[in-house]
Design a protein around this motif. Sequence first.
Motif, mmCIF file in Angstrom:
data_model
loop_
_atom_site.group_PDB
_atom_site.id
_atom_site.type_symbol
_atom_site.label_atom_id
_atom_site.label_comp_id
_atom_site.label_asym_id
_atom_site.label_seq_id
_atom_site.Cartn_x
_atom_site.Cartn_y
_atom_site.Cartn_z
ATOM 1 N N PRO B 175 42.927 2.709 48.897
ATOM 2 C CA PRO B 175 44.029 3.294 48.109
ATOM 3 C C PRO B 175 43.868 4.783 47.811
ATOM 4 O O PRO B 175 44.836 5.547 47.948
ATOM 5 N N ALA B 176 42.671 5.217 47.433
ATOM 6 C CA ALA B 176 42.499 6.626 47.071
ATOM 7 C C ALA B 176 42.697 7.548 48.279
ATOM 8 O O ALA B 176 43.114 8.701 48.124
ATOM 9 N N ILE B 177 42.407 7.064 49.463
ATOM 10 C CA ILE B 177 42.593 7.880 50.673
ATOM 11 C C ILE B 177 44.059 7.835 51.104
ATOM 12 O O ILE B 177 44.629 8.848 51.522
ATOM 13 N N VAL B 178 44.687 6.651 50.976
ATOM 14 C CA VAL B 178 46.108 6.511 51.312
ATOM 15 C C VAL B 178 46.957 7.385 50.387
ATOM 16 O O VAL B 178 47.969 7.954 50.798
ATOM 17 N N ALA B 179 46.531 7.505 49.126
ATOM 18 C CA ALA B 179 47.323 8.221 48.123
ATOM 19 C C ALA B 179 47.362 9.733 48.363
ATOM 20 O O ALA B 179 48.220 10.426 47.825
ATOM 21 N N MET B 180 46.427 10.245 49.160
ATOM 22 C CA MET B 180 46.399 11.687 49.404
ATOM 23 C C MET B 180 47.612 12.118 50.223
ATOM 24 O O MET B 180 48.012 11.430 51.158
ATOM 25 N N SER B 181 48.191 13.272 49.874
ATOM 26 C CA SER B 181 49.240 13.846 50.716
ATOM 27 C C SER B 181 48.593 14.387 51.993
ATOM 28 O O SER B 181 47.372 14.564 52.051
ATOM 29 N N ALA B 182 49.419 14.651 53.003
ATOM 30 C CA ALA B 182 48.879 15.219 54.241
ATOM 31 C C ALA B 182 48.175 16.548 53.946
ATOM 32 O O ALA B 182 47.110 16.833 54.505
ATOM 33 N N ASP B 183 48.744 17.349 53.052
ATOM 34 C CA ASP B 183 48.105 18.620 52.696
ATOM 35 C C ASP B 183 46.744 18.386 52.025
ATOM 36 O O ASP B 183 45.788 19.132 52.270
ATOM 37 N N ASP B 184 46.676 17.364 51.160
ATOM 38 C CA ASP B 184 45.389 17.020 50.530
ATOM 39 C C ASP B 184 44.342 16.666 51.594
ATOM 40 O O ASP B 184 43.181 17.069 51.506
ATOM 41 N N VAL B 185 44.769 15.850 52.566
ATOM 42 C CA VAL B 185 43.841 15.430 53.617
ATOM 43 C C VAL B 185 43.307 16.650 54.358
ATOM 44 O O VAL B 185 42.100 16.782 54.580
ATOM 45 N N VAL B 186 44.219 17.550 54.720
ATOM 46 C CA VAL B 186 43.801 18.751 55.448
ATOM 47 C C VAL B 186 42.850 19.580 54.588
ATOM 48 O O VAL B 186 41.776 19.995 55.047
ATOM 49 N N ALA B 187 43.231 19.816 53.336
ATOM 50 C CA ALA B 187 42.395 20.655 52.461
ATOM 51 C C ALA B 187 41.018 20.022 52.233
ATOM 52 O O ALA B 187 40.014 20.728 52.112
ATOM 53 N N THR B 188 40.974 18.688 52.206
ATOM 54 C CA THR B 188 39.725 17.988 51.909
ATOM 55 C C THR B 188 38.811 17.893 53.129
ATOM 56 O O THR B 188 37.597 18.058 53.011
ATOM 57 N N TYR B 189 39.392 17.612 54.296
ATOM 58 C CA TYR B 189 38.569 17.340 55.481
ATOM 59 C C TYR B 189 38.399 18.539 56.421
ATOM 60 O O TYR B 189 37.436 18.583 57.179
ATOM 61 N N ALA B 190 39.341 19.491 56.381
ATOM 62 C CA ALA B 190 39.254 20.608 57.335
ATOM 63 C C ALA B 190 37.921 21.358 57.237
ATOM 64 O O ALA B 190 37.336 21.700 58.267
ATOM 65 N N PRO B 191 37.395 21.631 56.015
ATOM 66 C CA PRO B 191 36.115 22.348 55.970
ATOM 67 C C PRO B 191 34.983 21.574 56.664
ATOM 68 O O PRO B 191 34.074 22.174 57.240
ATOM 69 N N LEU B 192 35.039 20.229 56.591
ATOM 70 C CA LEU B 192 33.982 19.416 57.191
ATOM 71 C C LEU B 192 34.116 19.396 58.713
ATOM 72 O O LEU B 192 33.117 19.451 59.434
ATOM 73 N N VAL B 193 35.363 19.292 59.197
ATOM 74 C CA VAL B 193 35.580 19.332 60.644
ATOM 75 C C VAL B 193 35.158 20.703 61.180
ATOM 76 O O VAL B 193 34.461 20.809 62.195
#
Lengths: 202, 202
Positions: B175-193
């Motif tokens: 649920p906590a991952i599904v709840a993220m907006s696409a922008d949240d996902v990018v902001a959260t994971y882009a630095p790691l990628v």
Amino acid sequence: MSTGATVSARGPGRRPGSPDTRAAILAAARELFAHRGFSGTTVRAIAGQAGVDPALVHHYFGTKNDLFVAALELPVDPRQVLAPILAQGADGAGERLLRAFLSVWEDPDARLALLGVVRGFLEPDGHRLLTEGFLPTVLVPAGVALGIDEPERRMPLVASQIIGLIMTRYVVEVPAIVAMSADDVVATYAPLVQHFLTDPLP
Amino acid sequence: MSTGATVSARGPGRRPGSPDTRAAILAAARELFAHRGFSGTTVRAIAGQAGVDPALVHHYFGTKNDLFVAALELPVDPRQVLAPILAQGADGAGERLLRAFLSVWEDPDARLALLGVVRGFLEPDGHRLLTEGFLPTVLVPAGVALGIDEPERRMPLVASQIIGLIMTRYVVEVPAIVAMSADDVVATYAPLVQHFLTDPLP
């Protein structure tokens, strides 16, 4: 220990105190948790399906959380593995968590059992064992014990790292990930796990 | 386009130029890639199983790489999606890759098709479609096109991030991952990628 006990002819899962009872409770728990999720499953419903008194469920397995962990049939209780790691606090927890994770997954027998659990998560409704069971009963409490802020947000992010590692190293077996030593894995992933545990998030 | 063509009674997959031929080649490719892996499967073997001339396989599908991507039946050709992203170089590629990834996965129809592909990867031998197909034909070449060092090491690490995200957001639906907006996902994971793409690794 009790494998030498005489088993009556009353049928499986009906005799209090027999290994059959324990197995029947576990089978009922696995089925109900998988189909109705953790929150939608009561100890009473599990007892009903197993044909035993609810008190017997508590007697054998403790709380509903304990029964859930038992129903996963994990080779180890993740809460016992996690306890000493959490006791040392959030500083360096990323590395300690990964080392503990690898100490279990790199053991061939444990890995085989865990792969069964992972495949169970991927079956229809099986994912609820993770989202409604493992996450709220094991992972989020681990974040709380570490004293990090927003454990309900950070621990799922940590889970996404660990799941990516499980899938590529143990399930799909991507050669470059499989080829890494345990120390390589820790050195490579610990900074990212630590990032999700304690760094500022967007 | 050619659905109105008269189909002869010679049986499916035998008639050059018919939609049946194309389907028979694809079915043979899927089966052989899944069971023997990408490197263990020849165009000749696929043609043999489909009952057509190898030249016809090339005529319909181009190279073995092209046929492999077609056999995945992806809703989009990942190489076409990746091309403009790779052309801009490694700087900021983490964010661009995630945005492109989400543009496909957040589309409900595409997601449904891709979930079928993911489940295929998890079937016995299906993981070879990823390790011997998608990784060497799409992902590692993407790293080469970006001009990063050690693409054979870095792209699998990027894959582990993306797979962790796919599993938690789309398959297990944490649920906590599904709840993220696409922008949240990018902001959260882009630095790691981006970290795995270009930062120094251990």
